[in-house]
Design an enzyme around this catalytic site. Structure first.
Site, PDB file in Angstrom:
ATOM      1  N   GLY A  46       0.826  -1.239  -0.065  1.00 39.10           N
ATOM      2  CA  GLY A  46       0.025   0.049  -0.148  1.00 39.10           C
ATOM      3  C   GLY A  46       0.710   1.455  -0.193  1.00 39.10           C
ATOM      4  O   GLY A  46       0.352   2.199   0.743  1.00 39.10           O
ATOM      5  N   ASN A  48       1.588   3.558  -2.511  1.00 36.58           N
ATOM      6  CA  ASN A  48       1.253   4.459  -3.324  1.00 36.58           C
ATOM      7  C   ASN A  48       0.515   5.635  -2.884  1.00 36.58           C
ATOM      8  O   ASN A  48       0.099   6.458  -3.731  1.00 36.58           O
ATOM      9  CB  ASN A  48       0.406   3.809  -4.637  1.00 36.58           C
ATOM     10  CG  ASN A  48      -0.667   3.041  -4.049  1.00 36.58           C
ATOM     11  OD1 ASN A  48      -1.324   3.266  -3.243  1.00 36.58           O
ATOM     12  ND2 ASN A  48      -1.498   2.522  -5.015  1.00 36.58           N
ATOM     13  N   ILE A  51       0.356   6.822   4.675  1.00 37.73           N
ATOM     14  CA  ILE A  51       1.492   6.385   5.304  1.00 37.73           C
ATOM     15  C   ILE A  51       2.355   5.577   4.776  1.00 37.73           C
ATOM     16  O   ILE A  51       3.573   5.728   4.786  1.00 37.73           O
ATOM     17  CB  ILE A  51       0.952   5.613   6.593  1.00 37.73           C
ATOM     18  CG1 ILE A  51      -0.202   6.626   7.592  1.00 37.73           C
ATOM     19  CG2 ILE A  51       2.083   4.868   7.598  1.00 37.73           C
ATOM     20  CD1 ILE A  51      -0.863   5.844   8.461  1.00 37.73           C
ATOM     21  N   GLY A  52       2.028   4.692   3.799  1.00 40.69           N
ATOM     22  CA  GLY A  52       2.839   3.696   3.179  1.00 40.69           C
ATOM     23  C   GLY A  52       3.669   4.498   2.070  1.00 40.69           C
ATOM     24  O   GLY A  52       5.022   3.941   1.990  1.00 40.69           O
ATOM     25  N   TYR A 200     -13.867  -3.886  10.588  1.00 38.95           N
ATOM     26  CA  TYR A 200     -12.415  -3.091  10.645  1.00 38.95           C
ATOM     27  C   TYR A 200     -11.681  -3.366  11.898  1.00 38.95           C
ATOM     28  O   TYR A 200     -10.590  -3.745  11.903  1.00 38.95           O
ATOM     29  CB  TYR A 200     -12.316  -1.577  10.468  1.00 38.95           C
ATOM     30  CG  TYR A 200     -11.293  -0.752  10.298  1.00 38.95           C
ATOM     31  CD1 TYR A 200     -10.277  -0.978   9.323  1.00 38.95           C
ATOM     32  CD2 TYR A 200     -10.925   0.151  11.553  1.00 38.95           C
ATOM     33  CE1 TYR A 200      -8.979  -0.497   9.469  1.00 38.95           C
ATOM     34  CE2 TYR A 200      -9.827   0.462  11.482  1.00 38.95           C
ATOM     35  CZ  TYR A 200      -8.929   0.408  10.615  1.00 38.95           C
ATOM     36  OH  TYR A 200      -7.619   1.136  10.838  1.00 38.95           O
TER      37      TYR A 200
END
Length: 318
Positions: A46, A48, A51-52, A200
């Site tokens: 992730g 893109n 945080i990633g 979640y």
């Protein structure tokens, strides 16, 4: 009465003025490690956005060879070029990874293992939040499928490479929301009852239980691989894209919410800080060990979740 009315009128302005200090207080954790990473290899899922992206940028800035493992390859290519320009590091690579499809996960791992001799840092960062009920390509409920099972399988497939590259680290991005989570083994796929917010929370609890059980197993084998779970804080990101209510709340309190750069600090702290090996299996927030719920400390549930996850993914249970 007049002064009360005046205070109410002034409150939004005063809150706006105080916002920088409040945000600073809410995002006190900063990774101060000066470790450089030439010759090291990292994978960030992730990467893109949010945080990633910030995590990958910092790792690349320190000289690592960084793989952006993303579902949206076109978007990731743009981010890779941006990071290359900002850091001067051309070793920022994009590879397709759809955590909602085990075939994609296996294909990513197969190609990575063919390309690379080492893996020193694995950041399991990607995730979904508050999706309408849906299933992955393999029939798993989307939250547990992407946030937990997808990263469980990816880590399993790359684990031998991590061991060969030791000392190495795995960082699992969880959330404070795990406190509301429960592992309902009779309803793991949400087919009997479902709430997008709680789904979640359940998946974030699974992240912590996975971290603790993996750390226990790795320590017992003396592998040299350590693993940590993190709460990044309340961060401005695309994670709330599936919930109009959450997008509105994020907008309303945007002046208090962490930036992606601030949100990446604890992931970076766990990936880079020297001497952290003795704390393998712990949960971190704001770059320090954080308290977890009683459910997250349940070793019996952690071991059962491990076995159930292996069974669902076709992994032999050891």
């Amino acid at each position: 009465m007049l002064w009360v009315l005046l205070l109410l009128l002034l409150f939004p302005f005063l809150l706006y003025i105080a916002a920088p200090q409040i945000r600073k207080m809410l995002s006190s954790g900063v990774c101060t490690s000066t470790v450089q990473l030439p010759g090291k290899v990292a994978v960030v899922t992730g990467a893109n956005t949010g945080i990633g992206k910030e995590t990958a940028k910092e790792l690349a800035g320190r000289g690592a060879r960084v793989y952006l493992a993303c579902r949206d390859v076109q978007k990731a290519e743009l981010v890779a070029r941006e990071i290359q320009m900002m850091t001067g590091n051309q070793q920022v690579l994009v590879r397709k990874l759809d955590l909602a499809d085990t075939k994609s996960i296996r294909a990513f791992a197969k190609r990575f293992l063919e390309e690379e001799k080492h893996l020193h840092i694995l950041i399991n960062n990607a995730g979904v939040m508050m999706c309408p009920y849906s299933k992955t390509a393999d029939g798993f409920e989307m939250h547990i499928g992407v946030n937990h099972l997808g990263h469980f399988l990816l880590t399993h497939l790359l684990l031998e490479k991590l061991k060969e590259s030791a000392p190495s680290r795995v960082v699992n991005v969880s959330s404070l929301a795990h406190h509301l989570g429960r592992i309902h083994f009779h309803n793991l796929q949400g087919e009997k009852f479902y709430h997008s917010g709680l789904a979640y929370c359940h998946s974030k609890l699974a992240n912590i239980l996975f971290t603790q059980e993996l750390a226990r197993r790795l320590k017992a084998s003396g592998s040299g691989v350590t693993v940590y779970s993190v709460h990044p804080g309340t961060v401005s990101s695309e994670l709330v894209r599936h919930s109009a209510l959450m997008r509105w709340i994020w907008w309303l309190f945007s002046f208090l919410i962490k930036t992606p750069h601030q949100g990446a600090q604890t992931s970076l702290y766990c990936a880079l800080t020297e001497g952290l090996e003795v704390l393998s299996g712990n949960h971190f927030s704001d770059c320090q060990v954080a308290w977890v719920s009683a459910q997250a400390r349940n070793e019996t549930v952690a071991r059962r979740l491990w076995d159930v996850s292996c069974d669902l993914l076709g992994i032999p249970v050891d």
